[in-house]
Design a protein around this motif. Structure first.
Motif, PDB file in Angstrom:
ATOM      1  N   LEU A  77      -7.817 -16.453  16.444  1.00  0.00           N
ATOM      2  CA  LEU A  77      -6.825 -17.491  16.003  1.00  0.00           C
ATOM      3  C   LEU A  77      -5.674 -16.922  15.201  1.00  0.00           C
ATOM      4  N   GLY A  78      -5.806 -15.522  15.343  1.00  0.00           N
ATOM      5  CA  GLY A  78      -4.477 -15.023  14.486  1.00  0.00           C
ATOM      6  C   GLY A  78      -4.853 -14.533  13.054  1.00  0.00           C
ATOM      7  N   GLN A  79      -5.824 -14.733  12.346  1.00  0.00           N
ATOM      8  CA  GLN A  79      -6.238 -14.223  11.181  1.00  0.00           C
ATOM      9  C   GLN A  79      -6.507 -12.811  11.055  1.00  0.00           C
ATOM     10  N   VAL A  80      -6.135 -12.343   9.842  1.00  0.00           N
ATOM     11  CA  VAL A  80      -6.289 -10.779   9.818  1.00  0.00           C
ATOM     12  C   VAL A  80      -7.305 -10.529   8.576  1.00  0.00           C
TER      13      VAL A  80
ATOM     14  N   THR B  80      -0.523 -15.781  25.276  1.00  0.00           N
ATOM     15  CA  THR B  80      -0.001 -14.506  25.852  1.00  0.00           C
ATOM     16  C   THR B  80       1.401 -14.045  24.961  1.00  0.00           C
ATOM     17  N   GLU B  81       2.121 -15.083  24.610  1.00  0.00           N
ATOM     18  CA  GLU B  81       3.474 -14.493  24.192  1.00  0.00           C
ATOM     19  C   GLU B  81       3.157 -14.246  22.634  1.00  0.00           C
ATOM     20  N   GLU B  82       2.362 -14.802  22.088  1.00  0.00           N
ATOM     21  CA  GLU B  82       1.946 -14.538  20.619  1.00  0.00           C
ATOM     22  C   GLU B  82       0.897 -12.997  20.570  1.00  0.00           C
ATOM     23  N   GLY B  83       0.146 -12.844  21.655  1.00  0.00           N
ATOM     24  CA  GLY B  83      -0.449 -11.503  21.736  1.00  0.00           C
ATOM     25  C   GLY B  83       0.693 -10.384  22.154  1.00  0.00           C
TER      26      GLY B  83
ATOM     27  N   VAL C 112      -1.257 -13.442  11.690  1.00  0.00           N
ATOM     28  CA  VAL C 112      -0.178 -12.861  12.529  1.00  0.00           C
ATOM     29  C   VAL C 112       1.027 -14.067  12.720  1.00  0.00           C
ATOM     30  N   ARG C 113       0.438 -15.376  12.726  1.00  0.00           N
ATOM     31  CA  ARG C 113       1.423 -16.242  13.083  1.00  0.00           C
ATOM     32  C   ARG C 113       2.454 -16.561  11.957  1.00  0.00           C
TER      33      ARG C 113
END
Length: 372
Positions: free
Chosen positions: A275-278, A45-48, A291-292
């Motif tokens: 998983l945050g990959q763009v 949630t925090e990363e989102g 995005v991490r």
């Protein structure tokens, strides 16, 4: 915000965040190869929230689509929609057609500020749709959710996959879109990745005929029509509305579907995985960053892969030679799926530029058994 009011080198028209791959369905065309359970390394949630804050830096009214899997597998979904709305983002959602999309959830999403709900129908009857989606009852769940969203004041979008199994359903689906009072019909021309490799795409000549028919629907129906992974729709529109020549098109707009420039993978379009990959698109699974580790704004604007995809002069084969490349450019995702090179020609397009004598794309759709 509309596609011809933004600089797509600086800002995507559409930013999709795949919030989870978890889903109860086993759809035949699934890009995500969705699984029953959530991945333990999903963005938190925090990363989102951090991702949404970064997305707001693209500019006012940035369109964000929360997709999956089934986004409703996340307990924080309403919170994310509400927070994105507070940031000034236009938050939209593409849920799965399951029993999880209850009237109460839809009401909560409406209260959170959801700007559009996009539901998928690939058959106009329960038999056809449920067979394609791999879940009995999916059609009825989707129809009930669509009607409740409409009644709750959430604009409704209908998504449909086009392949040999579904193409004959299109006329009845257009009638259904009218009945549901949808604002937009988004028609996805199959890209063979994930589970979609088992499906048979329609051939290029038929694809052009379907797009001609879609243009008729756009003129006759109360809803708008757009294509996904089929930018040749703009070429077909120009040929119908401008005597077949791109030179006669008003540079201000006028491609026949209200857009001056095309929206393609990496050019007006970006995708963030669970998983945050763009990626340039969910259908072009070539990572450009995470995005991490970096801000989504910086990846979109500066990643070498995105920069190459925005440079039509780097396109190869007949796409590179085509006079329509600046308004079409072909599906970079489909080119990648078949050749491993996103700059190659799109094999779905039958058009051959005048005077072009180079190699043609695949003569037949030899679908790769594994991702390239």
């Amino acid at each position: 915000m509309n596609p011809h009011s933004i600089d797509t080198e600086q800002q995507p028209f559409v930013l999709i965040w795949e919030v989870t791959q978890a889903c109860e369905l086993e759809c035949k065309h699934c890009r995500a190869d969705a699984q029953p359970d959530r991945h333990p390394d999903e963005l938190t949630t925090e990363e989102g929230i951090a991702l949404l804050e970064d997305a707001a830096d693209f500019g006012e009214g940035q369109l964000v689509v929360l997709s999956g899997g089934d986004p409703l597998a996340r307990e924080d979904l309403v919170e994310l929609v509400e927070y994105g709305t507070e940031l000034g983002l236009r938050m939209t959602l593409t849920p799965s057609g399951t029993a999880s999309l209850t009237p109460a959830v839809i009401d909560d999403l409406a209260d959170a500020g959801l700007k559009r709900l996009a539901v998928s129908l690939d058959g106009a009857t329960a038999t056809a749709h449920d067979e394609f989606r791999g879940e009995e009852g999916s059609f009825e769940s989707t129809m009930a959710a669509a009607r409740h969203a409409r009644d709750a004041g959430i604009p409704l979008q209908l998504n449909t996959t086009v392949c040999e199994e579904t193409v004959e359903e299109l006329p009845a689906l257009a009638d259904l879109a009218e009945e549901l009072e949808t604002v937009l019909w988004s028609v996805f021309f199959l890209v063979p990745i994930g589970r979609g490799r088992i499906l048979e795409p329609i051939d290029p000549a038929r694809a052009d005929r379907v797009m001609e028919w879609l243009l008729e629907q756009a003129n006759e129906r109360t809803f708008g029509v757009k294509t996904t992974e089929a930018p040749q729709y703009r070429r077909v529109a120009i040929q119908q509305h401008s005597g077949g020549s791109v030179d006669t098109v008003d540079s201000d707009d006028r491609d026949g579907i209200g857009r001056r420039v095309g929206i393609r993978a990496g050019d007006g379009f970006a995708f963030v995985s669970h998983l945050g990959q763009v990626y340039p698109s969910g259908f072009l699974p070539e990572p450009a960053g995470s995005v991490r580790e970096e801000r989504i704004v910086d990846i979109y604007r500066d990643a070498p892969l995105f920069e190459r995809l925005r440079d039509e002069d780097q396109f190869k084969g007949k796409c590179g030679a085509c006079e329509f490349k600046h308004v079409c450019g072909g599906s970079r995702s489909r080119a990648y799926a078949y050749t491993g090179d996103p700059l190659e020609s799109d094999p779905l397009c039958p058009y051959v530029p005048e005077g072009y004598d180079g190699p043609l794309p695949l003569e037949t759709f030899a679908i790769p058994e594994e991702p390239v």
